[in-house]
Design a protein around this motif. Structure first.
Motif, PDB file in Angstrom:
ATOM      1  N   UNK A  68      -4.846  -3.626   5.776  1.00 23.25           N
ATOM      2  CA  UNK A  68      -5.820  -3.964   4.655  1.00 23.25           C
ATOM      3  C   UNK A  68      -4.970  -4.670   3.842  1.00 23.25           C
ATOM      4  N   UNK A  69      -5.254  -5.409   2.033  1.00 24.40           N
ATOM      5  CA  UNK A  69      -4.158  -6.151   1.486  1.00 24.40           C
ATOM      6  C   UNK A  69      -3.431  -4.604   0.977  1.00 24.40           C
ATOM      7  N   UNK A  70      -2.276  -5.116   0.387  1.00 26.57           N
ATOM      8  CA  UNK A  70      -1.202  -4.004  -0.230  1.00 26.57           C
ATOM      9  C   UNK A  70      -0.556  -4.690  -1.143  1.00 26.57           C
ATOM     10  N   UNK A  71      -0.081  -3.924  -2.255  1.00 25.40           N
ATOM     11  CA  UNK A  71       0.792  -4.589  -2.681  1.00 25.40           C
ATOM     12  C   UNK A  71       2.273  -4.157  -2.727  1.00 25.40           C
ATOM     13  N   UNK A  72       3.045  -5.080  -3.425  1.00 27.73           N
ATOM     14  CA  UNK A  72       4.448  -4.215  -2.742  1.00 27.73           C
ATOM     15  C   UNK A  72       5.541  -3.249  -2.774  1.00 27.73           C
ATOM     16  N   UNK A  73       4.368  -2.422  -4.153  1.00 30.91           N
ATOM     17  CA  UNK A  73       4.537  -1.385  -4.545  1.00 30.91           C
ATOM     18  C   UNK A  73       4.231  -0.440  -2.940  1.00 30.91           C
ATOM     19  N   UNK A  74       2.854  -0.152  -2.648  1.00 33.09           N
ATOM     20  CA  UNK A  74       2.705   0.706  -1.771  1.00 33.09           C
ATOM     21  C   UNK A  74       3.368   0.561  -0.545  1.00 33.09           C
ATOM     22  N   UNK A  75       3.587  -0.881  -0.229  1.00 34.22           N
ATOM     23  CA  UNK A  75       4.200  -1.072   0.538  1.00 34.22           C
ATOM     24  C   UNK A  75       5.807  -0.186   1.206  1.00 34.22           C
ATOM     25  N   UNK A  76       6.616  -0.560  -0.175  1.00 38.60           N
ATOM     26  CA  UNK A  76       7.854  -0.448  -0.483  1.00 38.60           C
ATOM     27  C   UNK A  76       8.126   1.345  -0.575  1.00 38.60           C
ATOM     28  N   UNK A  84      15.710  -2.101  -2.023  1.00 37.15           N
ATOM     29  CA  UNK A  84      15.197  -2.092  -3.197  1.00 37.15           C
ATOM     30  C   UNK A  84      13.476  -2.294  -3.599  1.00 37.15           C
ATOM     31  N   UNK A  85      13.028  -2.324  -4.274  1.00 34.78           N
ATOM     32  CA  UNK A  85      11.628  -2.495  -4.386  1.00 34.78           C
ATOM     33  C   UNK A  85      11.056  -4.127  -4.979  1.00 34.78           C
ATOM     34  N   UNK A  86      12.230  -4.867  -5.739  1.00 34.72           N
ATOM     35  CA  UNK A  86      11.991  -6.320  -5.526  1.00 34.72           C
ATOM     36  C   UNK A  86      12.568  -6.427  -4.568  1.00 34.72           C
ATOM     37  N   UNK A  87      13.082  -6.258  -3.457  1.00 37.87           N
ATOM     38  CA  UNK A  87      13.164  -6.952  -2.439  1.00 37.87           C
ATOM     39  C   UNK A  87      12.548  -6.752  -1.237  1.00 37.87           C
ATOM     40  N   UNK A  88      11.464  -5.607  -1.562  1.00 39.73           N
ATOM     41  CA  UNK A  88       9.626  -6.052  -1.117  1.00 39.73           C
ATOM     42  C   UNK A  88       9.370  -7.151  -1.521  1.00 39.73           C
ATOM     43  N   UNK A  89       9.362  -7.042  -2.813  1.00 42.47           N
ATOM     44  CA  UNK A  89       7.971  -8.703  -3.411  1.00 42.47           C
ATOM     45  C   UNK A  89       8.825  -9.567  -2.766  1.00 42.47           C
ATOM     46  N   UNK A 139      -0.439 -14.394  -0.020  1.00 43.11           N
ATOM     47  CA  UNK A 139      -0.819 -14.148  -1.460  1.00 43.11           C
ATOM     48  C   UNK A 139      -2.465 -13.801  -1.282  1.00 43.11           C
ATOM     49  N   UNK A 140      -3.108 -12.429  -1.848  1.00 40.71           N
ATOM     50  CA  UNK A 140      -4.338 -12.349  -2.068  1.00 40.71           C
ATOM     51  C   UNK A 140      -4.865 -12.977  -3.402  1.00 40.71           C
TER      52      UNK A 140
END
Length: 90
Positions: free
Chosen positions: A22-30, A42-47, A61-62
């Motif tokens: 699925x398409x996921x936002x960085x927050x969910x991946x983190x 860190x969450x900013x690192x994921x983004x 990016x969707x």
């Protein structure tokens, strides 16, 4: 040896996207990286890593939604058909 742009978090991020399908936002991946004890960035690192993976065609990016998907190139990387050194920046 991995190229200079590669991070220890990149493969776990790709795996999360691949496994979800699925398409996921960085927050969910983190959240899932930490919840499944795969990595603790860190969450900013994921983004930041997602953007770098986009630069190299492994994620996409969707639209402007802030959600990301794994690309065919990303899938081929996980399947061992490509290595990070052979992937050039778009």
């Amino acid at each position: 040896m991995q190229p200079s742009w590669w991070s220890e978090y990149d493969e776990p991020i790709l795996e999360i996207l691949h496994e979800s399908g699925k398409a996921l936002p960085p927050r969910v991946i983190h959240f899932n990286l930490e919840y499944e004890n795969r990595a603790s960035p860190h969450r900013s690192t994921v983004k930041r890593r997602l953007n770098r993976l986009c630069d190299h065609g492994l994620t996409e990016k969707v639209d402007d939604s802030g959600y990301y998907i794994i690309t065919d190139t990303g899938e081929r990387f996980l399947e061992g058909e490509l290595d990070a050194e052979s992937i050039e920046k778009d």
